[in-house]
Scaffold this motif. Structure first.
Motif, short mmCIF file in Angstrom:
data_model
loop_
_atom_site.label_atom_id
_atom_site.label_comp_id
_atom_site.label_asym_id
_atom_site.label_seq_id
_atom_site.Cartn_x
_atom_site.Cartn_y
_atom_site.Cartn_z
N GLY B 215 0.80 -1.21 0.00
CA GLY B 215 0.00 0.00 0.00
C GLY B 215 0.84 1.27 0.00
N VAL B 216 1.95 1.23 0.72
CA VAL B 216 2.85 2.40 0.72
C VAL B 216 3.36 2.65 -0.70
N LEU B 217 3.78 1.60 -1.36
CA LEU B 217 4.23 1.77 -2.75
C LEU B 217 3.07 2.19 -3.63
N GLY B 218 1.88 1.69 -3.32
CA GLY B 218 0.73 2.06 -4.11
C GLY B 218 0.44 3.55 -4.08
N TYR B 219 0.75 4.18 -2.97
CA TYR B 219 0.59 5.64 -2.93
C TYR B 219 1.45 6.31 -3.99
N PHE B 220 2.67 5.90 -4.08
CA PHE B 220 3.58 6.50 -5.07
C PHE B 220 3.15 6.15 -6.48
N ILE B 221 2.63 4.94 -6.65
CA ILE B 221 2.14 4.55 -7.97
C ILE B 221 0.97 5.44 -8.36
N GLY B 222 0.10 5.71 -7.39
CA GLY B 222 -1.03 6.58 -7.67
C GLY B 222 -0.59 7.99 -8.04
N GLN B 223 0.45 8.46 -7.44
CA GLN B 223 0.94 9.81 -7.76
C GLN B 223 1.51 9.86 -9.18
N VAL B 224 2.35 8.89 -9.52
CA VAL B 224 2.99 8.95 -10.84
C VAL B 224 1.97 8.68 -11.94
N ARG B 225 0.88 8.05 -11.57
CA ARG B 225 -0.17 7.81 -12.57
C ARG B 225 -0.79 9.11 -13.04
N PHE B 226 -0.87 10.09 -12.16
CA PHE B 226 -1.63 11.29 -12.49
C PHE B 226 -0.82 12.57 -12.49
N GLU B 227 0.41 12.53 -12.11
CA GLU B 227 1.20 13.75 -12.05
C GLU B 227 2.57 13.53 -12.65
N LYS B 228 3.08 14.59 -13.23
CA LYS B 228 4.49 14.58 -13.60
C LYS B 228 5.30 14.60 -12.32
N THR B 229 6.21 13.67 -12.23
CA THR B 229 7.01 13.59 -11.02
C THR B 229 8.49 13.61 -11.37
N PRO B 230 9.32 14.00 -10.45
CA PRO B 230 10.77 13.96 -10.71
C PRO B 230 11.22 12.52 -10.95
N PRO B 235 11.33 5.72 -7.77
CA PRO B 235 12.37 4.93 -7.11
C PRO B 235 12.47 5.20 -5.61
N ALA B 236 12.28 6.45 -5.22
CA ALA B 236 12.29 6.75 -3.78
C ALA B 236 11.14 6.03 -3.09
N GLY B 237 10.00 5.98 -3.75
CA GLY B 237 8.87 5.26 -3.17
C GLY B 237 9.16 3.78 -3.02
N VAL B 238 9.81 3.20 -4.02
CA VAL B 238 10.18 1.79 -3.93
C VAL B 238 11.15 1.58 -2.76
N ILE B 239 12.09 2.49 -2.62
CA ILE B 239 13.07 2.37 -1.54
C ILE B 239 12.38 2.47 -0.18
N VAL B 240 11.47 3.43 -0.05
CA VAL B 240 10.77 3.59 1.23
C VAL B 240 9.97 2.34 1.56
N ALA B 241 9.21 1.85 0.59
CA ALA B 241 8.39 0.65 0.82
C ALA B 241 9.27 -0.57 1.11
N ALA B 242 10.36 -0.70 0.38
CA ALA B 242 11.24 -1.85 0.58
C ALA B 242 11.91 -1.79 1.95
N PHE B 243 12.32 -0.59 2.36
CA PHE B 243 12.95 -0.47 3.68
C PHE B 243 11.95 -0.80 4.78
N LEU B 244 10.75 -0.28 4.66
CA LEU B 244 9.73 -0.58 5.67
C LEU B 244 9.42 -2.07 5.71
N ASN B 245 9.35 -2.68 4.53
CA ASN B 245 9.07 -4.11 4.45
C ASN B 245 10.19 -4.92 5.11
N GLY B 246 11.42 -4.61 4.75
CA GLY B 246 12.55 -5.33 5.33
C GLY B 246 12.66 -5.11 6.83
N PHE B 247 12.48 -3.87 7.26
CA PHE B 247 12.59 -3.57 8.68
C PHE B 247 11.47 -4.23 9.46
N TYR B 248 10.30 -4.33 8.86
CA TYR B 248 9.15 -4.97 9.50
C TYR B 248 9.47 -6.42 9.86
#
Lengths: 286, 345
Positions: B215-230, B235-248
């Motif tokens: 779901g955390v990654l899904g937030y970032f996916i939802g953003q890039v779906r509708f907005e121009k993003t840097p 990739p930052a979203g993937v890193i955040v979600a992956a870190f949270l997943n691994g740390f969990y």
């Protein structure tokens, strides 16, 4: 912090929608990121695989590395004999803990490497149940000094001492024998035969530290006498225990990554070199 | 969800009233998370207190069958509850189930072979704590989140039904649950059945972890779906979600004292706490994003009236916006994949 939250919530300064090219760019970036992460993970894995500690043995204080996770085992004085260092794998899946043992004894007068090896084979054949020699090969260790590598198998009962009713285990072992400063040194790698192949990575740390290398040209089979297989004790032929003066056990150093190529010797159990050659010349034989 | 023709004078292409209402916060997200936790506690409680000996009368085949069935229950429970988050504009069940199934397939075909075959994680991951943390982030987290993105990207990303940011969270959670279900299957299979008390807790925590951070990654996916993003945003979203997943999973491993004592309940409470924190964070981001969407929905890229871009927008978008083109709304969202149709009716 607020700035990062703002960037997460509103990454775009405008409300302009993205293009398909930007979608593809995102796909590429995610793919590259995942691949890079997996690449880093390979490095971490290899670092763990190669992590090692080392021990110095023999008069020359030769360095022998072993896996960092393995534990040096204290051998009782009455059982120590020629044992200089013994480490075991506490995570062995078998009842028989995979182990590395380093033994050393002074060479007798006019004793060669081959004679010492022969004597050891007799000793093992008479002391180990169902002993069977599988292969033998000439190699070199460290700075090109000659070595003999002998593979064998026997049956062990690891739970016997504790009184448990576990099954006996077929043990596969390999002796790496060489001479160092007038001392006959034997490095023994032993594991449950069923786990032998799985332990090759760990054994590679040891053999890499020994710089165990096959001879560059086809080696003549060493002129060794046939050894008994599963024979009973041979009276009068057991090598007497060494006298006093056996060097003390080596010292243990902090973990260092192992170097060198993985062990690729022939002692994998899949190739068989006859222990006795009817007509052969051994290089450097006595 | 399709964009309708904009009324005269309203070049936004969307109805501002609809955008405002659609950009409304999703208070049910909080309640859904709470009910999810309660429901899963009940699932665990049933097999720990009411039916603790259910597995005692089963042979190995029966335990395996029962365990396989149980690996589905937490996933389905989470899926139903998270599906209800999107109560205003619920996604088609077939799409959500399809993404879930794709997650299952990707986990079975790619995730597990890489983890167990290529990396053989069991042989090195648990050597010491830092190796475990780094390994779980780099391998388990990154690979898992990469597959969540792939599942969403390959199935519903282009679909007209993906018409608001929250949909990214829903679909990514479904994909994450698919991966978690396969992990639970393999746990049961490799252990020749399962102790229902301990196994129920483990299955719940696994499913919870993969769903939450999907779901955390899904937030970032939802953003890039509708907005121009840097370029760094996703990739930052993937890193955040992956870190949270691994740390969990790292935290769960180190919080547990052992599998045969009451630490299982501690695992569940810890997992629930971490999930609620993560979902609250995602909920806050969604809320802020929706507020911003509502504010700028009337604005164009230059700050004036918003002009929907034509289908071939990549080459002509700047010119179209600069000229204040008379192109009006009404473009079908399915035909114009780049149109920002979030909340449009």
């Amino acid at each position: 912090m607020t700035m990062w939250i703002e960037r997460l919530a509103k990454p775009s300064p405008t409300n302009e929608p993205p293009t398909r090219a930007e979608w593809r760019r995102n796909d590429l970036m995610v793919g590259l990121l995942v691949l890079f992460a997996l690449f880093l993970a390979v490095g971490v894995r290899n670092q763990v695989y190669n992590a090692s500690k080392s021990a110095k043995v023999g008069p020359s204080e030769l360095r022998i590395a072993y896996p960092e996770a393995w534990r040096a085992q204290t051998v009782k004085a009455e059982e120590a004999g020629n044992v200089l260092v013994q480490v075991i794998n506490p995570g062995s899946p078998s009842l028989y803990d995979t182990r590395i043992t380093v033994e050393g004894r002074p060479l007798r007068t006019d004793e060669s490497l081959e004679k010492a090896r022969f004597d050891r084979s007799i000793k093992l054949a008479t002391s180990l149940p169902s002993f069977r020699e599988l292969a033998a090969e000439q190699m070199t260790v460290y700075d090109g000094r000659p070595a003999l590598v002998s593979s064998y198998a026997y049956v062990d009962d690891p739970t016997r001492a504790t009184g448990s009713n576990g099954l006996p285990v077929v043990v596969e072992a390999q002796d790496i024998m060489f001479i160092d400063g007038g001392q006959f040194v034997v490095v023994t790698l032993a594991a449950d035969a069923a786990a032998w192949n799985d332990e090759q990575r760990n054994f590679g740390i040891v053999t890499n530290s020994l710089k165990l290398t096959p001879l560059p040209e086809p080696a003549a089979t060493p002129n060794v006498a046939p050894t008994a297989s599963g024979a009973g004790p041979a009276s009068g032929t057991v090598e007497p225990a060494p006298g006093a003066g056996v060097p003390a056990s080596g010292t243990v150093e902090p973990a260092t990554p192992a170097a060198g190529k993985p062990f690729s010797g022939s002692q994998q159990g899949s190739t068989r070199v006859p222990a006795a050659t009817p007509a052969g010349q051994s290089e450097g034989g006595d | 969800m399709q964009a309708t023709a904009s009324p005269a004078g309203d070049t936004s292409g969307v109805s501002s009233g609809d955008t405002q209402s659609s950009a409304r916060n999703r208070p049910s997200l909080w309640w859904s998370s709470l009910w999810a936790f309660v429901g899963l506690l009940a699932f665990v409680g049933i097999f720990n207190f009411l039916l603790p000996d259910l597995g005692a009368n089963l042979d190995e085949a029966g335990l395996i069958a029962l365990g396989l069935l149980f690996s589905l229950v937490p996933a389905v429970l989470w899926l139903v509850i998270f599906y209800r988050i999107d109560s205003r504009e619920p996604e088609p069940k077939r799409l959500v189930a399809g993404v879930y199934a794709v997650g299952l397939l990707l986990a079975a075909g790619i995730y597990l072979p890489i983890l167990n075959g290529v990396f053989a994680v069991d042989t090195w991951l648990y050597q010491n704590w830092w190796v475990q943390l780094v390994g779980e982030v780099l391998v388990i987290g990154m690979l898992g989140m990469g597959l969540v993105y792939l599942a969403v990207r390959a199935t519903v990303f282009d679909n007209p039904e993906f018409d608001e940011r929250l949909d990214g969270i829903i679909y990514a959670m479904a994909a994450g649950l698919g991966i978690g279900t396969v992990i639970n299957f393999m746990y049961v299979w490799q252990h020749g059945g399962v102790d229902l008390g301990i196994g129920s807790i483990r299955m719940v925590t696994n499913a919870l972890g993969y769903a939450t951070f999907g779901g955390v990654l899904g937030y970032f996916i939802g953003q890039v779906r509708f907005e121009k993003t840097p370029v760094y945003y996703l990739p930052a979203g993937v890193i955040v979600a992956a870190f949270l997943n691994g740390f969990y999973f790292f935290a769960l491993d180190h919080a547990a004292r052992g599998p045969f004592d009451t630490a299982g309940w501690r695992d569940l409470l810890l997992a629930g706490f971490l999930a609620i924190v993560a979902l609250a964070f995602v909920g806050a981001l969604v809320r802020r994003s929706n507020e911003e969407t509502a504010r700028v929905s009337q604005l164009s890229a230059s700050g004036d009236a918003w002009v929907p871009l034509p289908v071939d927008a990549s080459a002509t978008a700047p010119a179209a916006v600069a000229s204040g083109a008379g192109a009006t709304g009404g473009e079908d969202a399915s035909a114009n994949p780049t149109a920002n149709t979030e909340g449009a009716q």
